[in-house]
Design a protein around this motif. Sequence first.
Motif, PDB file in Angstrom:
ATOM      1  N   VAL A 171       0.884  -1.100   0.025  1.00 24.61           N
ATOM      2  CA  VAL A 171      -0.079  -0.096  -0.125  1.00 24.61           C
ATOM      3  C   VAL A 171       0.956   1.294  -0.068  1.00 24.61           C
ATOM      4  N   LYS A 222       9.177  -8.756  -0.210  1.00 25.76           N
ATOM      5  CA  LYS A 222       8.687  -7.274   0.538  1.00 25.76           C
ATOM      6  C   LYS A 222       9.504  -6.371   1.273  1.00 25.76           C
ATOM      7  N   ASN A 226      11.865  -2.716  -0.429  1.00 18.84           N
ATOM      8  CA  ASN A 226      12.057  -1.434   0.067  1.00 18.84           C
ATOM      9  C   ASN A 226      13.398  -1.319   0.502  1.00 18.84           C
ATOM     10  N   ILE A 233      18.198   5.176  -2.409  1.00 20.26           N
ATOM     11  CA  ILE A 233      18.238   6.838  -2.236  1.00 20.26           C
ATOM     12  C   ILE A 233      19.503   7.192  -1.489  1.00 20.26           C
ATOM     13  N   VAL A 272      14.618  10.449   4.541  1.00 17.68           N
ATOM     14  CA  VAL A 272      13.695   9.471   4.211  1.00 17.68           C
ATOM     15  C   VAL A 272      12.873   9.087   5.192  1.00 17.68           C
ATOM     16  N   GLY A 273      11.400   9.475   5.161  1.00 20.30           N
ATOM     17  CA  GLY A 273      10.557   9.225   6.051  1.00 20.30           C
ATOM     18  C   GLY A 273       9.470   8.094   5.551  1.00 20.30           C
ATOM     19  N   GLY A 274       8.448   8.046   6.322  1.00 20.27           N
ATOM     20  CA  GLY A 274       7.191   7.339   5.934  1.00 20.27           C
ATOM     21  C   GLY A 274       7.214   6.145   6.802  1.00 20.27           C
ATOM     22  N   HIS A 275       6.252   5.163   6.523  1.00 15.80           N
ATOM     23  CA  HIS A 275       5.790   4.140   7.302  1.00 15.80           C
ATOM     24  C   HIS A 275       6.497   2.809   6.872  1.00 15.80           C
ATOM     25  N   TYR A 339       6.214  13.627   5.144  1.00 13.00           N
ATOM     26  CA  TYR A 339       7.333  13.015   5.083  1.00 13.00           C
ATOM     27  C   TYR A 339       7.532  12.809   3.273  1.00 13.00           C
ATOM     28  N   LEU A 340       6.422  13.148   2.890  1.00 12.81           N
ATOM     29  CA  LEU A 340       6.044  12.979   1.303  1.00 12.81           C
ATOM     30  C   LEU A 340       5.488  14.204   0.846  1.00 12.81           C
ATOM     31  N   ARG A 419      15.206  19.599  -1.312  1.00 11.92           N
ATOM     32  CA  ARG A 419      14.481  18.937  -2.378  1.00 11.92           C
ATOM     33  C   ARG A 419      14.475  19.688  -3.725  1.00 11.92           C
TER      34      ARG A 419
END
Length: 445
Positions: A171, A222, A226, A233, A272-275, A339-340, A419
């Motif tokens: 997701v 999986k 990632n 990155i 770098v962020g996020g879940h 984060y995005l 950015r």
Amino acid sequence: MWLTELRQKIEDKTAKLAVIGLGYVGLPVACEFARTGFSVLGVEVQAERAEKINAGICPIEGKEPGLQELVFKTVQNGRLRATREYQDLRLQDVILICVETPVDENNIPQYRALRNALANLGKVLKTGALVIIESTIAPGTMSRVALPILEESSNLRVNRDFFLGACPERVMPGKLLANLRNMSRVVGGFSPETAEVMAALYRHVVEADLDPTDCITAELVKTVENAYRDVQIAFANEVALICESAGGDVWKVRELVNKSPGRSMHMPGAGVGGHCIPKDPWLLAYGVEENGRRPQIIPAARAVNNGMPFHMADLVEQALLEAGLALQDARVLVLGYSYLEDSDDTRNSPSEILVDHLRKKGAEVLIHDPYVPGYQGAVLQKARGCDVAILMVKHQAYRSLDLEELKAVMRTPILVDGRAVFTRQQASRAGFVFRGVGVGKTPGS
Ligand code: SAJ
């Protein structure tokens, strides 16, 4: 025999489905199966979230096209219901587990939610049922954690009395329903027959490839996909740091490198962020360390990416020094807290790290973000009297910023760009002292 019977019930959608964990993974998948005609029971420990869903209200924040309507429709037509009681699972034929699998401050997976879900499910698991874990887990978790807990708590045997597999979620906040329908899925079963039945189930909601395999492959794919992104990155960020020292422009270098066949350098940035990306490489590393192999590149890439918000702070200090100011006397504005870009999701946001670090060093820090409640409002209003504007997220609203107008309201015109929203030329032309990630100072510039 059980599996043949189950497959038939899946084909004709009479199989009773359950989803444990109605978060940004579980709720969309519960809704999608309900939309296609299955009866779906959602188990949600948070009472408020369960109540909201049973009232037809989507509890997930942020813009998720189609999700609110789908929650309302599937609850209203009785195909989706949320409960807090595991007892209600005893009649279910297929149970998806979509609970959180975070890592702690030492990057060790925390499986409390997963273990609770498995143990509670095992107590009521129906003979012949199929259990599928969608949560992202370290390689080896299915055999070392999920299988023993389920067999022990149910007193049933896998591939004889019940069936078990892993189908890792793919997701992305903002595209929950679209990704669910359009992204291929790996369906790993504890037996090839189980994987085939899993594929038959997901074929009702997934329009892309379904790749049957075993559990360890599903767990590896999986976490590797990632970790791959994180390492890519980190490479881009390391090249950016090299360009700063060498006096090059990483964006020009990246453009020309990517012209070379088989190169696809990612984008350097402020962090770098996020879940997913900050967590999944550790799940991969943990899974293989248990077998005695210690990865080298994966932890190193995490260190490079985690270092970028601190590098942003260094660039701020350098620019202030050039303007004759110290951090302790400066008022800085952080532009972007999610984060995005164009998202309100602040999980593991690099901006959080930067704000905390700058405040510890004595700066007065203001925050703006057009999507995050508490930080919204007019940018120029927030920038009034500031000494530094720090671009941490490439929100659309910042791309259209007029630098002349920004300079006019600031106390000191300093712009630090994490950015590549602006070029050095644009900033200098508008009269800013400029620093950009990966944009070295060519002699005399
Ligand atoms: N980022 C960079 N440079 C890049 C790409 C991203 O610094 O070149 C930063 C972003 O600013 C952000 C973080 O990395 O802070 C993560 O960005 P992301 O684009 O990877 O977005 P996520 O975290 O939502 O990642 C999800 C993942 N999808 C799943 O786990 C199913 C990831 O595997 C996908 O590649 C990504 O979405 C996507 O772009 O679809």
